[in-house]
Design a protein around this motif. Structure first.
Motif, PDB file in Angstrom:
ATOM      1  N   ALA A 218       0.832  -1.216   0.000  1.00 23.07           N
ATOM      2  CA  ALA A 218       0.000   0.000   0.000  1.00 23.07           C
ATOM      3  C   ALA A 218       0.859   1.256   0.000  1.00 23.07           C
ATOM      4  O   ALA A 218       0.532   2.249  -0.662  1.00 23.07           O
ATOM      5  CB  ALA A 218      -0.937  -0.012   1.208  1.00 23.07           C
ATOM      6  N   ASP A 219       1.969   1.250   0.735  1.00 23.14           N
ATOM      7  CA  ASP A 219       2.804   2.450   0.827  1.00 23.14           C
ATOM      8  C   ASP A 219       3.432   2.796  -0.527  1.00 23.14           C
ATOM      9  O   ASP A 219       3.458   3.961  -0.940  1.00 23.14           O
ATOM     10  CB  ASP A 219       3.910   2.247   1.865  1.00 23.14           C
ATOM     11  N   CYS A 220       3.947   1.794  -1.218  1.00 24.65           N
ATOM     12  CA  CYS A 220       4.564   2.040  -2.524  1.00 24.65           C
ATOM     13  C   CYS A 220       3.526   2.545  -3.522  1.00 24.65           C
ATOM     14  O   CYS A 220       3.782   3.498  -4.263  1.00 24.65           O
ATOM     15  CB  CYS A 220       5.220   0.765  -3.037  1.00 24.65           C
ATOM     16  N   ARG A 221       2.353   1.908  -3.553  1.00 25.26           N
ATOM     17  CA  ARG A 221       1.313   2.342  -4.497  1.00 25.26           C
ATOM     18  C   ARG A 221       0.857   3.763  -4.184  1.00 25.26           C
ATOM     19  O   ARG A 221       0.596   4.567  -5.083  1.00 25.26           O
ATOM     20  CB  ARG A 221       0.093   1.404  -4.453  1.00 25.26           C
ATOM     21  N   ARG A 222       0.800   4.094  -2.880  1.00 27.48           N
ATOM     22  CA  ARG A 222       0.412   5.459  -2.481  1.00 27.48           C
ATOM     23  C   ARG A 222       1.443   6.474  -2.965  1.00 27.48           C
ATOM     24  O   ARG A 222       1.097   7.549  -3.461  1.00 27.48           O
ATOM     25  CB  ARG A 222       0.281   5.518  -0.948  1.00 27.48           C
ATOM     26  N   MET A 223       2.719   6.130  -2.867  1.00 26.38           N
ATOM     27  CA  MET A 223       3.768   7.054  -3.291  1.00 26.38           C
ATOM     28  C   MET A 223       3.760   7.258  -4.804  1.00 26.38           C
ATOM     29  O   MET A 223       3.991   8.367  -5.279  1.00 26.38           O
ATOM     30  CB  MET A 223       5.134   6.549  -2.818  1.00 26.38           C
ATOM     31  N   VAL A 224       3.525   6.188  -5.561  1.00 22.34           N
ATOM     32  CA  VAL A 224       3.407   6.338  -7.009  1.00 22.34           C
ATOM     33  C   VAL A 224       2.286   7.310  -7.344  1.00 22.34           C
ATOM     34  O   VAL A 224       2.431   8.188  -8.208  1.00 22.34           O
ATOM     35  CB  VAL A 224       3.166   4.969  -7.695  1.00 22.34           C
ATOM     36  N   GLU A 225       1.178   7.169  -6.643  1.00 22.63           N
ATOM     37  CA  GLU A 225       0.034   8.058  -6.887  1.00 22.63           C
ATOM     38  C   GLU A 225       0.371   9.506  -6.538  1.00 22.63           C
ATOM     39  O   GLU A 225       0.010  10.433  -7.273  1.00 22.63           O
ATOM     40  CB  GLU A 225      -1.171   7.581  -6.052  1.00 22.63           C
ATOM     41  N   ILE A 226       1.076   9.721  -5.437  1.00 24.43           N
ATOM     42  CA  ILE A 226       1.479  11.077  -5.055  1.00 24.43           C
ATOM     43  C   ILE A 226       2.390  11.682  -6.121  1.00 24.43           C
ATOM     44  O   ILE A 226       2.216  12.843  -6.520  1.00 24.43           O
ATOM     45  CB  ILE A 226       2.182  11.059  -3.679  1.00 24.43           C
ATOM     46  N   ILE A 227       3.354  10.901  -6.577  1.00 27.03           N
ATOM     47  CA  ILE A 227       4.291  11.406  -7.596  1.00 27.03           C
ATOM     48  C   ILE A 227       3.531  11.834  -8.846  1.00 27.03           C
ATOM     49  O   ILE A 227       3.767  12.911  -9.414  1.00 27.03           O
ATOM     50  CB  ILE A 227       5.343  10.333  -7.942  1.00 27.03           C
ATOM     51  N   GLN A 263       5.066  16.692   4.264  1.00 29.02           N
ATOM     52  CA  GLN A 263       3.602  16.683   4.342  1.00 29.02           C
ATOM     53  C   GLN A 263       2.995  15.745   3.301  1.00 29.02           C
ATOM     54  O   GLN A 263       2.024  15.031   3.577  1.00 29.02           O
ATOM     55  CB  GLN A 263       3.064  18.101   4.142  1.00 29.02           C
ATOM     56  N   LEU A 264       3.571  15.735   2.102  1.00 34.95           N
ATOM     57  CA  LEU A 264       3.044  14.887   1.032  1.00 34.95           C
ATOM     58  C   LEU A 264       3.219  13.403   1.355  1.00 34.95           C
ATOM     59  O   LEU A 264       2.276  12.607   1.205  1.00 34.95           O
ATOM     60  CB  LEU A 264       3.760  15.196  -0.281  1.00 34.95           C
ATOM     61  N   PHE A 265       4.440  13.020   1.773  1.00 38.35           N
ATOM     62  CA  PHE A 265       4.748  11.603   1.927  1.00 38.35           C
ATOM     63  C   PHE A 265       4.591  11.097   3.357  1.00 38.35           C
ATOM     64  O   PHE A 265       4.502   9.892   3.583  1.00 38.35           O
ATOM     65  CB  PHE A 265       6.169  11.322   1.431  1.00 38.35           C
ATOM     66  N   GLY A 266       4.608  12.001   4.339  1.00 35.00           N
ATOM     67  CA  GLY A 266       4.368  11.595   5.714  1.00 35.00           C
ATOM     68  C   GLY A 266       5.604  11.191   6.490  1.00 35.00           C
ATOM     69  O   GLY A 266       5.501  10.662   7.594  1.00 35.00           O
ATOM     70  N   PHE A 267       6.809  11.455   5.932  1.00 41.45           N
ATOM     71  CA  PHE A 267       8.037  11.164   6.663  1.00 41.45           C
ATOM     72  C   PHE A 267       9.127  12.117   6.176  1.00 41.45           C
ATOM     73  O   PHE A 267       9.071  12.607   5.045  1.00 41.45           O
ATOM     74  CB  PHE A 267       8.468   9.703   6.512  1.00 41.45           C
ATOM     75  N   ARG A 279      10.383   2.707   4.271  1.00 44.31           N
ATOM     76  CA  ARG A 279       9.753   3.845   3.585  1.00 44.31           C
ATOM     77  C   ARG A 279      10.614   4.354   2.434  1.00 44.31           C
ATOM     78  O   ARG A 279      10.109   4.671   1.357  1.00 44.31           O
ATOM     79  CB  ARG A 279       9.504   4.981   4.586  1.00 44.31           C
ATOM     80  N   TYR A 280      11.915   4.421   2.645  1.00 45.54           N
ATOM     81  CA  TYR A 280      12.808   4.914   1.600  1.00 45.54           C
ATOM     82  C   TYR A 280      12.981   3.881   0.479  1.00 45.54           C
ATOM     83  O   TYR A 280      13.150   4.257  -0.684  1.00 45.54           O
ATOM     84  CB  TYR A 280      14.151   5.304   2.212  1.00 45.54           C
TER      85      TYR A 280
END
Length: 609
Positions: A218-227, A263-267, A279-280
């Motif tokens: 879920a975290d990786c898919r969320r980051m792709v969406e943010i990017i 703020q965008l990524f949460g870390f 996370r990284y």
């Protein structure tokens, strides 16, 4: 016609010299100065190129610099104006350097060159091809293609950050161009920065970290969406729009706005020596996926525009060998050639070639399979260079009069689990060790990756090692149907050689995934079963090829760990002095240099001399 090419004053300075279209010599300044990514004027590299070619400065027909400083200055002024008053501090810091020095680059170049010998400015013109033209020329002209699509991708040159071109005969035509501040290279560098690695040198670390991300998590898919929604808009043709309110590179001294990204990524941004957690890893994988998508779209657009069956690539992003491997697997093009010195160092070569074929309009020479000569274009050293250094360090040694005996003895050392420094012939041009300045080890060893990373290279444990494999045997070990002579394609280890991972593998932290056995060549198998492959051809590097043949006879495996002969934060060794120093400071067991094997274990002292 004799032309000297130069790249300098940003990072990875270099020089190259061509004669009648033939690449005679090329080298990066860092190999001589021992300053990693040395940005200064490449005086030692120029001196080497002139000496090796037997050409004096006064005999040159032209000198070509790899970009246009006035265009770059124009870009800086327009960028600061567009973002004003933001970036005022950066503007005030940058302008004095430009006004005092960089605007008078021609004067600086002539001054530095004048220190190396007499030069008549009226007879030797100084040429300034554009940055991306230099990149395109560095890839197209050395390729073995009469006609090819050309894709260049980097951070930024003058204005351009990516270009789609076509090469035909001696001509290069720019078809499309994307300009600063929208840049795939700078997007990738922004994540390099946020994950705690150095911009312009740590991007390969980010690429190596990416496979530790949880692709379906879920975290990786969320980051792709943010990017793809907050940072970059990707268009159908592969062009991109970076949302500048989230970045800092256009007018500041940081790649991103740290608070905004937190703020965008949460870390928070990872510090250089900060803990590396999942996370990284997920972030690295997310931007790698986005990069691959953009590259694939650009390649499709280029195919549509040109209809070409061949593709050439250059620019720093062309060193992303994971994206290259997937592009190769997509089979949009029948053949690919990627300039082995794809970054700014290669711009020196490209500038010289652009002068030869575009400025002077000379008929093009085409060599098969390419004109880079295995990228073995740097200095070479003979016995008279090696022996004085050997006497200084006084290691036990043995001399071999027969190269076949030398490679047989070296193969036996590797098969017995020893780590070997391999120093032979001309050094490589570009960032990869290709069997001239290499550290070699047994690919079958389960402990070798850990030993090399921690005891020899002194670098991060997550980073993989590349295999060098007999070109004719590559298909036995890897899912590779093309050649990869410059270590610029990543492919999977053959499915039949893979060892299944435990059921809970994806849920483990990156450190718990590190040293699991994943194949019968574990030292060169990355966490996702991938490998960055170098195929070794007998025609290009016969001694290295013979070593692999002897290793195959010894072990049944014609593949070896091949990593650059250096330690962390140092350039690859260049001279015998560099090699002996690195050998003495690390846990490398043997140094094979010229006709000699030097050891730290007494039984090697069987001497023929």
């Amino acid at each position: 016609m004799k032309i000297l090419g130069i790249s300098a004053f940003y990072h990875d300075s270099a020089a190259a010299i061509i004669q009648d279209g033939v690449i005679v010599a090329a080298a990066q300044e860092e190999r001589f100065s021992r300053i990693k990514n040395d940005p200064g004027f490449p005086s030692k590299a120029v001196e080497f190129c002139l000496h090796y070619s037997g050409i004096r400065l006064s005999e040159l027909d032209a000198i070509a610099f790899y970009d246009k400083p006035f265009l770059k200055f124009e870009r800086l002024l327009e960028t600061y104006y567009s973002f004003a008053p933001s970036g005022l501090g950066s503007f005030l810091q940058a302008m004095p350097v430009w006004i005092k020095e960089k605007l008078f680059l021609k004067k600086i170049l002539y001054r530095e060159l004048g220190k190396l010998g007499p030069l008549d400015k009226r007879k030797v013109p100084l040429l300034f091809p554009e940055h991306h033209l230099s990149h395109a020329a560095s890839a197209y002209y050395p390729s073995g293609f009469e006609d090819a699509a050309i894709l260049t991708l980097d951070g930024v040159g003058e204005w351009a950050t990516m270009s789609l071109c076509r090469g035909s005969g001696k001509d290069i035509t720019i078809l499309k161009q994307l300009d600063f501040p929208h840049s795939l290279g700078l997007l990738y560098s922004a994540f390099t920065y946020y994950c705690g690695f150095a911009v312009n040198s740590g991007e390969y670390k980010l690429m190596g970290l990416a496979p530790y991300g949880n692709r379906d998590g879920a975290d990786c898919r969320r980051m792709v969406e943010i990017i793809k929604t907050k940072l970059v808009t990707i268009k159908e043709d592969g062009s991109i729009f970076l949302h500048q309110e989230n970045f800092g590179y256009a007018t500041g001294d940081r790649m991103v706005k740290d608070r905004v990204w937190q703020q965008l990524f949460g870390f928070p941004r990872r510090t250089e020596d900060g803990p590396l957690d999942q996370r990284y890893c997920d972030m690295a994988l997310a931007v790698q996926e986005v990069t691959e998508e953009v590259v694939m779209r650009l390649a499709r657009e280029l195919k549509e525009l040109t209809g070409c069956e061949n593709l050439c690539m250059a620019g720093g992003v062309a060193l992303n060998c994971v994206a290259n491997g997937k592009l190769d697997s997509a089979e949009l093009f029948k053949q690919m050639f990627i300039q082995p010195a794809a970054g700014d160092a290669g711009g020196a070569l490209g500038a010289a070639l652009a002068a030869q074929y575009i400025y002077f309009g000379k008929e093009r020479r085409v060599e098969f399979p390419d004109a880079m000569h295995g990228s073995l274009l740097g200095p070479e050293y003979g016995e008279t260079d090696i022996l004085p250094v050997a006497r200084k360090y006084n290691y036990p040694h043995r001399m071999f009069s027969d190269p076949a005996e030398l490679t047989t003895a070296t193969a036996k050392l590797i098969a017995d689990g020893n780590i070997v420094g391999w120093f032979q012939g001309r050094s490589e041009f570009g960032p990869r060790a290709l069997g001239a300045r290499s550290i070699l080890a047994d690919a079958r060893s389960p402990e070798m990756q850990k030993k090399l990373n921690l005891s020899i290279k002194m670098r991060e444990g997550f980073r993989p090692f590349a295999p060098a494999v007999l070109a004719e045997e590559a298909g036995k070990y890897f899912e590779l149907t093309s050649s990869s002579p410059y270590m610029l394609l990543v492919k999977e280890v053959k499915r039949s050689r893979q060892i299944p991972v435990p059921a809970d593998f994806e849920g483990r932290g990156w450190a718990d995934k590190l040293y699991l056995m994943k194949s019968d060549i574990p030292a060169v198998t990355h966490v996702d079963y991938s490998a960055r492959i170098q195929t070794v051809d007998k025609r290009t590097n016969p001694l290295f090829w013979q070593l692999l043949r002897n290793l195959e006879a010894e072990t049944g495996y014609g593949v070896v760990v091949n990593t650059s002969f250096n330690v962390r934060d140092e350039p690859i060794v260049n001279s015998p002095e560099d090699a002996f120093r690195c050998f003495g400071q690390t846990q490398i067991d043997y140094l094979v240099i010229g006709n000699y094997i030097f050891g730290k274990k007494e039984y090697i002292v069987q001497s023929d001399t």
